[in-house]
Structure formats: C-alpha cells, structure tokens
Design an enzyme around this catalytic site. Structure first.
Site, short mmCIF file in Angstrom:
data_model
loop_
_atom_site.label_atom_id
_atom_site.label_comp_id
_atom_site.label_asym_id
_atom_site.label_seq_id
_atom_site.Cartn_x
_atom_site.Cartn_y
_atom_site.Cartn_z
N GLU A 69 0.81 -1.22 0.00
CA GLU A 69 0.00 0.00 0.00
C GLU A 69 0.84 1.27 0.00
O GLU A 69 0.41 2.29 -0.53
CB GLU A 69 -0.95 0.00 1.20
CG GLU A 69 -2.13 -0.96 1.07
CD GLU A 69 -1.82 -2.34 1.60
OE1 GLU A 69 -2.71 -3.21 1.59
OE2 GLU A 69 -0.67 -2.57 2.04
N PHE A 131 -12.46 -7.35 13.29
CA PHE A 131 -11.27 -7.77 12.55
C PHE A 131 -10.93 -6.76 11.45
O PHE A 131 -11.79 -6.39 10.67
CB PHE A 131 -11.52 -9.16 11.93
CG PHE A 131 -10.39 -9.64 11.09
CD1 PHE A 131 -9.16 -9.96 11.66
CD2 PHE A 131 -10.52 -9.79 9.72
CE1 PHE A 131 -8.09 -10.41 10.89
CE2 PHE A 131 -9.47 -10.24 8.93
CZ PHE A 131 -8.25 -10.55 9.52
N GLN A 132 -9.69 -6.32 11.45
CA GLN A 132 -9.17 -5.34 10.49
C GLN A 132 -9.94 -4.02 10.53
O GLN A 132 -10.13 -3.36 9.51
CB GLN A 132 -9.14 -5.91 9.07
CG GLN A 132 -8.09 -7.00 8.90
CD GLN A 132 -7.81 -7.35 7.45
OE1 GLN A 132 -8.66 -7.18 6.58
NE2 GLN A 132 -6.61 -7.85 7.20
N LYS A 181 -18.15 -1.78 4.46
CA LYS A 181 -18.42 -2.88 3.53
C LYS A 181 -19.90 -3.00 3.20
O LYS A 181 -20.28 -3.27 2.05
CB LYS A 181 -17.89 -4.19 4.11
CG LYS A 181 -17.91 -5.35 3.14
CD LYS A 181 -17.22 -6.57 3.72
CE LYS A 181 -17.17 -7.72 2.70
NZ LYS A 181 -16.45 -8.90 3.26
N MET A 490 22.85 10.74 4.25
CA MET A 490 22.66 12.03 4.92
C MET A 490 22.75 11.87 6.44
O MET A 490 23.25 12.76 7.13
CB MET A 490 21.34 12.66 4.51
CG MET A 490 21.21 14.12 4.93
SD MET A 490 22.48 15.20 4.18
CE MET A 490 21.73 15.52 2.57
#
Length: 581
Positions: A69, A131-132, A181, A490
């Site tokens: 992602e 869940f999630q 959903k 750096m």
C-alpha cells in the site's frame, strides 16, 4: 444540450432500471464520471465488493496492482505531480488503510491531489474492534485536506464528486473516503443527486487588485529585488508567466526544492535552489535583497535557515492560494491571496516600470559565476555529482526525475538542471525514504512516452523495492539508478559533521546484491564501479525496452556541499568554493 456528466448519469439511471446495482457499482461509475484513467489499488476483505464490481464492469480506467500500500500512495503521488490530475488509491480496511498513512502525510505536506478510497468494516460493528478495523477518520483527520466516512449510500456519488473537487482545487491535497463494507454491498434502487455546494470551502483564485498594485509599486522602487518560486507556480500552471515576468523586469529567480523546474534551470536569470543545500548565489541574493517576491512557496525551515537571518533587509511579498501560509513563518509586508498564475498575469499587465537595478543584477550574476556547485573527481569509484551530470547528459535534461530523500536527492537537485515544470518528483516536506521508486512508477503511467529515471539511495530503495515487480508486471521502462555508498548517506553526513563521527547504525555494509535482486524481479540490471564505464552502462540501461536498474558504486564518504548548518543563517554556508579552486 446535455452535459457529459448528465449523459453519464442518465446511463447510470438506465442501468438501475435494467438491473439492480450495488454501492460498489455506484463507486465505479462515479470514478468513470470523474474521468479517472488510472487507479492504484490492492484488494482485501473490506473492499472485495468493490473489486468484484470492478471485475464485472467495463470501466474505462486502468487498475494498477502495486505490491504494497505504501507503493500505491507514492505511485499516486508521482502520477499526480506529473499530470496535475488526482491520483486515485483503493486500499482495504485496517492495515491496508494504515499502510497509506505515510504517503497521505507526504501528499499533505507537498500539496499533491490524491483521493484515497479505504474499505471499512460494516457499519454495525464499527467501534467494536472488529477484525481489520481501524479508525481511519481519526487517523487521517490531521493529515488530509478533508475526509469522509460514508454512512448512507445516497451520499456516495456526491461525496466522490466533492472529494475530487476538494483535492484538486485551491491548494491541492489528499482526501480520504472511508467506505464501510455494507455500503459497498447495498443494493441501489434509485438514482441519487450528485450536485454539491460547499459554502465553507471557496478558495480565492483571483487576487485582490489593490494588493497586486502594492507588489508592483514595491518592485518599482526596489534596488535589490529577488523572486522565490515554489511548487505553487507549477500547480497553477504559471511557469510561462513567471518566465515572462522575470524577463520583463530583469529580476533574478531562486526556487525551492519542490519549485525546481518552475523557472528554467539553465536560464541566465536562474540562481537555482535556495536553502540548506542550495546555491551560494541564491542564498546570498535572498539575504541581501531589499524586496523578496515569494510566489507559491511556504517558507519552510530547510529554505529559511535561522529565521532572524532570512532576508533581514527585505520587504516581503507573499503570493499564495492558501492564506494560512502567509505570515506563518516569515513576516509578510504584502500578502496576496490567490492563484499564482492569475497573480502573475495581473502583474504582467501592470503598467509599472521598474527602477534600474542593473548594478544589483550584475552583482548577483557575479556571485553565480564565482561560486557555483562544485565537486572533486575521484580516482576510485564514482563521484556522485559527476554521475548525476552523466544522467543529465544521457537524458538531454528532459527526463522525469524522481528521488528518495538524502544525499542523492540534494545532488540531483544541484546537478540535474530542470528546464520544465512537473519533471522533478521528490518528497520535500516529509522527506520520505522509499518514495522514489513507486513515484517513478506513477509518473511513467502518467506519461507513457516520457523517459523516467528514479535516482535513489541504497537505503531508501530497500524500503519499497518490491515495486520492481510492478514495473515488470506492466512493462514500464523506468530506469532505477541506485547511488550506492553503503550507508544512510545524509544520516552519516550529519553524524560526521555534528556527532563527532559516531556512525550509529547508519552504515549498510550488508546490502543485498542489487543486480541479482533486480534480475529476480525480471529487470535488466548492471553494476558499475568506475567512471570510465558509466556512460556505456547508462546507454545500455536507457536503451533497454523495459525496467532497468544500475547499481552505481559511489565514493562512500562524499558529502553534500554547500550546506547551512542547523541554527545558522543562509549567509553562513559552509563548503562554498570559488570557481577555480
């Protein structure tokens, strides 16, 4: 005559009458109605209805499956930066959404239009630690221009239109639309209005004419004027007007890091980038100026150095479409709220003629000639600055260039002279490692005919290197050049300069074999260790029809100079060398 949008909505109405459609179908139709041509996405449980609808649809846009992602969001940023259109992302709930957080913040800091559609658990279980489940609205409120959680399917078409409008107008930025959903699964039996009115969101495009007059009157009497151009000029598509204005009044031009390309880097009046690793000429011009015109830049700390030393004798005019930026960091004497292009057009039409400042201009140009960027060639391995110059020559200075953050980013900003806007794609405000490779992917999808080169560090490359597979999957001819010094360059430089050479966890002497790794992903790969092999290696990589990677072994202990140390003014640069030394 019906508008194009009205025709599309009529087609949707016809579909509803013929066979019931779901909220997911409505979303796909809404994306088509926004003329989306590319979507970066990754499926998961909460967005399965959306992906099922996508599979069954004849949507005209391409779906790009990245491998993480973070790759999605950075690719969308690269696409947005080079096209000016909104980058579109679809990710699932929970970890899918939270993996976007870095990129959303990056887009917010750098004002990039991105619209993210995140899946969410069903409305009935929101707040139960399902869940999630993740609180996407709470997480993204501080890092988005706006965000939505859809609670009623009737609102979805309007919300999509609003999201794109907000993301792409005014000061661009990211917008998140969180879709439970059950909303995506709900069956639609009627049509919904997509009209919207946002009374609290009305960006000022046309600047106040009295403020424009004040700017021009100040320019008329200025003896030491300087223009500072930021990314706002590019977002407004005002580069031509900037060039015309600077030439008309013979004013030297500096840019920010993200403003590179807004004014041609090879132009006589260009002083290059200002700030911590900017040019001595740019920093001294700002320090000594009596009138500074900031067009579309936000006066961040890497630009200004110690604020008390920034343009201490200058009257400051600040032109910005975001009024919150004006006066935030630097005292502004002439605030101008409005679109940069519109402001420049009105300034060009002003009858004001400037006083002679040729003596100032000559002094600034002498600084530019006497103290340009410098480096020392190496007898062992490759000088990184010279490497950037060879990439510049190989691409005729016309490539879209993306970078990660660090030494290679600054060397690219210094030695790859950009003459066109929207060709330099880098992470400025957030300084995100791992940005360069997926951003190049998105930039290539935004312009299939362009030469795209990702100049990255060996550390940053390893953060998103899985997107090499995405390049191969879609046969994108991005060229990846790893500026490999086996270190977090750096970080190591700061440890050397300010921490008495205590290199705590900054050395990467156990890197993988990047050539074998790239070959495993199906890309052409090369390793080059000596300067006499660089040109032929670049030629082979850029001639290859497909993704290619070059592992370029550079001088390990080279530093980025010149530099403004923390807490110092820009006139106190270290590492400045007169030409010829």
């Amino acid at each position: 005559m019906k508008t194009e949008l009205a025709i599309k909505e009529a087609q949707l109405n016809s579909r509803i009458e013929d066979d019931f459609i779901t909220g997911a179908d409505v979303l796909i139709e809404a994306l088509v109605n926004q003329d989306v041509d590319t979507v970066f996405g990754y499926p998961g449980g909460a967005v399965l209805p959306i992906y099922d609808a996508l599979h069954k649809s004849d949507a005209s846009f391409n779906h790009i499956l990245c491998r993480h992602e973070q790759g999605l969001i950075h690719a969308a940023e690269g696409y947005a930066r080079t096209t000016g259109k909104a980058g579109v992302v679809i990710a699932t709930s929970g970890p899918g959404a939270t993996n976007l957080i870095t990129g959303i913040t990056d887009a917010m800091m750098d004002s990039l239009p991105v619209v993210c559609f995140t899946g969410q658990v069903s409305s009935a279980v929101i707040g139960t630690d399902a869940f999630q489940e993740a609180d996407v609205i709470g997480l993204t409120t501080p890092i988005t221009k706006y965000n939505y959680q859809v609670s009623d399917i009737k609102d979805l078409p309007r919300i999509v239109r609003e999201a794109f409008h907000i993301a792409t107008t005014g000061r661009p930025g990211p917008v998140v639309v969180d879709i439970p959903k059950n909303i995506a699964q709900e069956v639609v039996t009627e049509t919904f209005d997509t009209d919207f009115h946002l009374p609290g969101y009305q960006p000022t495009v046309n600047p106040n004419p009295l403020q424009i007059k004040r700017v021009m009157n100040a320019l008329k009497t200025a003896k030491k004027p300087v223009i500072l151009a930021g990314a706002g000029v590019q977002f407004a598509q005002g580069s031509e007007e900037l060039k015309e204005f600077a030439e008309k009044h013979k004013v030297p031009v500096t840019t920010t890091l993200l403003g590179l390309g807004t004014f041609p880097g090879t132009h006589e009046q260009s002083l290059g980038m200002a700030g911590m690793h900017g040019s001595y000429a740019a920093n001294m011009a700002i320090y000594e100026s009596d009138f500074l015109i900031n067009i579309g830049a936000r006066f961040d700390d890497r630009l200004t150095g110690a604020i008390k030393h920034f343009a201490p004798e200058a009257k400051v005019a600040h032109i910005d479409i975001d009024p919150a930026e004006i006066g935030k960091n630097i005292e502004t004497h002439i605030p101008v709220v409005g679109d940069a292009k519109e402001a420049l057009k009105r300034m060009l039409n002003s009858p004001v003629e400037c006083d002679d400042h040729s003596e100032w201009y000559q002094a600034v140009m002498e600084n530019k000639a006497d103290s340009s960027f410098w480096y020392e060639r190496s007898d062992d391995l490759i000088s990184p600055q010279w490497l950037i110059e060879q990439i510049y020559e190989e691409t005729n200075g016309e490539a879209i260039v993306t970078t990660d953050v660090g030494q290679h980013q600054m060397w690219t900003a210094q030695f790859y002279k950009l003459d066109q806007p929207n060709r330099f794609v880098t992470s400025g405000g957030l300084g995100t490692m791992g940005f360069g490779l997926p951003a190049a992917l998105g930039a290539q999808l935004g312009d299939r005919d362009a030469t795209v080169v990702a100049i990255v560090g060996d550390g940053g490359f390893q953060m998103t290197m899985q997107e090499m597979q995405t390049l191969k999957h879609y046969n994108l001819s991005v060229k990846v050049v790893i500026v490999n010094n086996e270190a977090l360059g750096m970080v190591r430089q700061w440890q050397e300069e300010f921490y008495e050479e205590r290199y705590s966890e900054s050395l990467l002497d156990q890197n993988p074999d990047f050539v074998k790794l790239a070959e495993a992903f199906g890309a052409e790969a090369f390793q080059v260790k000596s300067e006499n092999k660089v040109r032929e290696t670049l030629k082979s990589a850029f001639e290859h029809d497909g993704p290619a990677l070059i592992d370029a072994r550079i001088v390990k202990l080279d530093l980025v100079f010149p530099m403004v140390a923390p807490g110092k003014g820009n006139h106190e640069m270290i590492g400045v060398k007169p030409c010829g030394e």
